[in-house]
Scaffold this motif. Structure first.
Motif, PDB file in Angstrom:
ATOM      1  N   LEU A  29       3.825  16.000 -38.768  1.00 33.04           N
ATOM      2  CA  LEU A  29       2.717  15.620 -37.893  1.00 33.04           C
ATOM      3  C   LEU A  29       3.129  14.570 -36.860  1.00 33.04           C
ATOM      4  O   LEU A  29       2.612  14.565 -35.743  1.00 33.04           O
ATOM      5  N   ARG A  30       4.043  13.721 -37.209  1.00 37.18           N
ATOM      6  CA  ARG A  30       4.526  12.724 -36.242  1.00 37.18           C
ATOM      7  C   ARG A  30       5.394  13.365 -35.165  1.00 37.18           C
ATOM      8  O   ARG A  30       5.434  12.891 -34.031  1.00 37.18           O
ATOM      9  N   LEU A  79      -7.962  14.376 -25.917  1.00 41.20           N
ATOM     10  CA  LEU A  79      -8.393  15.737 -26.241  1.00 41.20           C
ATOM     11  C   LEU A  79      -7.550  16.310 -27.377  1.00 41.20           C
ATOM     12  O   LEU A  79      -8.073  16.904 -28.322  1.00 41.20           O
ATOM     13  N   TRP A  80      -6.237  16.115 -27.312  1.00 44.95           N
ATOM     14  CA  TRP A  80      -5.329  16.588 -28.359  1.00 44.95           C
ATOM     15  C   TRP A  80      -5.643  15.923 -29.694  1.00 44.95           C
ATOM     16  O   TRP A  80      -5.661  16.586 -30.736  1.00 44.95           O
ATOM     17  N   PHE A 116       4.108  13.662 -26.132  1.00 45.07           N
ATOM     18  CA  PHE A 116       3.867  12.417 -25.397  1.00 45.07           C
ATOM     19  C   PHE A 116       5.042  11.439 -25.479  1.00 45.07           C
ATOM     20  O   PHE A 116       4.845  10.225 -25.427  1.00 45.07           O
ATOM     21  N   ALA A 117       6.238  11.954 -25.576  1.00 43.85           N
ATOM     22  CA  ALA A 117       7.439  11.113 -25.707  1.00 43.85           C
ATOM     23  C   ALA A 117       7.510  10.079 -24.593  1.00 43.85           C
ATOM     24  O   ALA A 117       7.333  10.400 -23.415  1.00 43.85           O
ATOM     25  N   ILE A 137      -2.507   3.027 -31.813  1.00 41.17           N
ATOM     26  CA  ILE A 137      -1.719   3.681 -30.771  1.00 41.17           C
ATOM     27  C   ILE A 137      -2.104   3.134 -29.408  1.00 41.17           C
ATOM     28  O   ILE A 137      -3.285   3.062 -29.081  1.00 41.17           O
ATOM     29  N   ASN A 138      -1.104   2.768 -28.626  1.00 41.34           N
ATOM     30  CA  ASN A 138      -1.310   2.426 -27.216  1.00 41.34           C
ATOM     31  C   ASN A 138      -0.756   3.596 -26.424  1.00 41.34           C
ATOM     32  O   ASN A 138       0.417   3.949 -26.556  1.00 41.34           O
ATOM     33  N   ILE A 139      -1.615   4.186 -25.595  1.00 42.40           N
ATOM     34  CA  ILE A 139      -1.234   5.373 -24.830  1.00 42.40           C
ATOM     35  C   ILE A 139      -1.311   5.064 -23.336  1.00 42.40           C
ATOM     36  O   ILE A 139      -2.246   4.391 -22.885  1.00 42.40           O
ATOM     37  N   GLU A 140      -0.333   5.532 -22.590  1.00 47.34           N
ATOM     38  CA  GLU A 140      -0.322   5.309 -21.141  1.00 47.34           C
ATOM     39  C   GLU A 140      -1.514   6.004 -20.497  1.00 47.34           C
ATOM     40  O   GLU A 140      -1.901   7.109 -20.893  1.00 47.34           O
TER      41      GLU A 140
END
Length: 103
Positions: A78-79, A20-21, A86-87, A8-11
């Motif tokens: 879950l997805r 945390l989530w 976080f859309a 996963i790449n997260i901003e």
């Protein structure tokens, strides 16, 4: 043994909230399905041109049949959680790995 790997790449703008989530909600929810014996979260130490921070989360399961059961019974639900929260702030891809040997 198999590993279900989610990269996963997260901003950066939502990184702390997402981390945390993941630790407090998502990974425990994945383990609560009973289909995975453990989970390991690793930070990828390569800077992506697109920015953000990248992680690999590896869920260990006993066999392909159990992984298939996860896809049928749990994956969509879950997805949806990450998509709602976080859309547009992440990109993910999934890989199945078979453990050939451990030393």
């Amino acid at each position: 043994m198999y590993i279900y790997n989610v990269t996963i790449n997260i901003e950066e703008s939502v990184h702390d909230q997402w981390l945390l989530w993941m630790r407090e909600t998502h990974i425990p929810d994945m383990l609560a399905t009973g289909k995975f014996s453990k989970a390991k979260m690793c930070k990828v130490l390569v800077e992506e041109e697109m920015g953000g921070l990248t992680y690999s989360v590896q869920y260990t399961t006993t066999d392909k049949k159990t992984l298939e059961s996860y896809y049928i019974e749990d994956a969509d639900r879950l997805r949806q959680d990450i998509t709602k929260l976080f859309a547009g702030k992440f990109v993910a891809f999934r890989t199945e790995l078979e453990i050939v040997s451990e030393h």
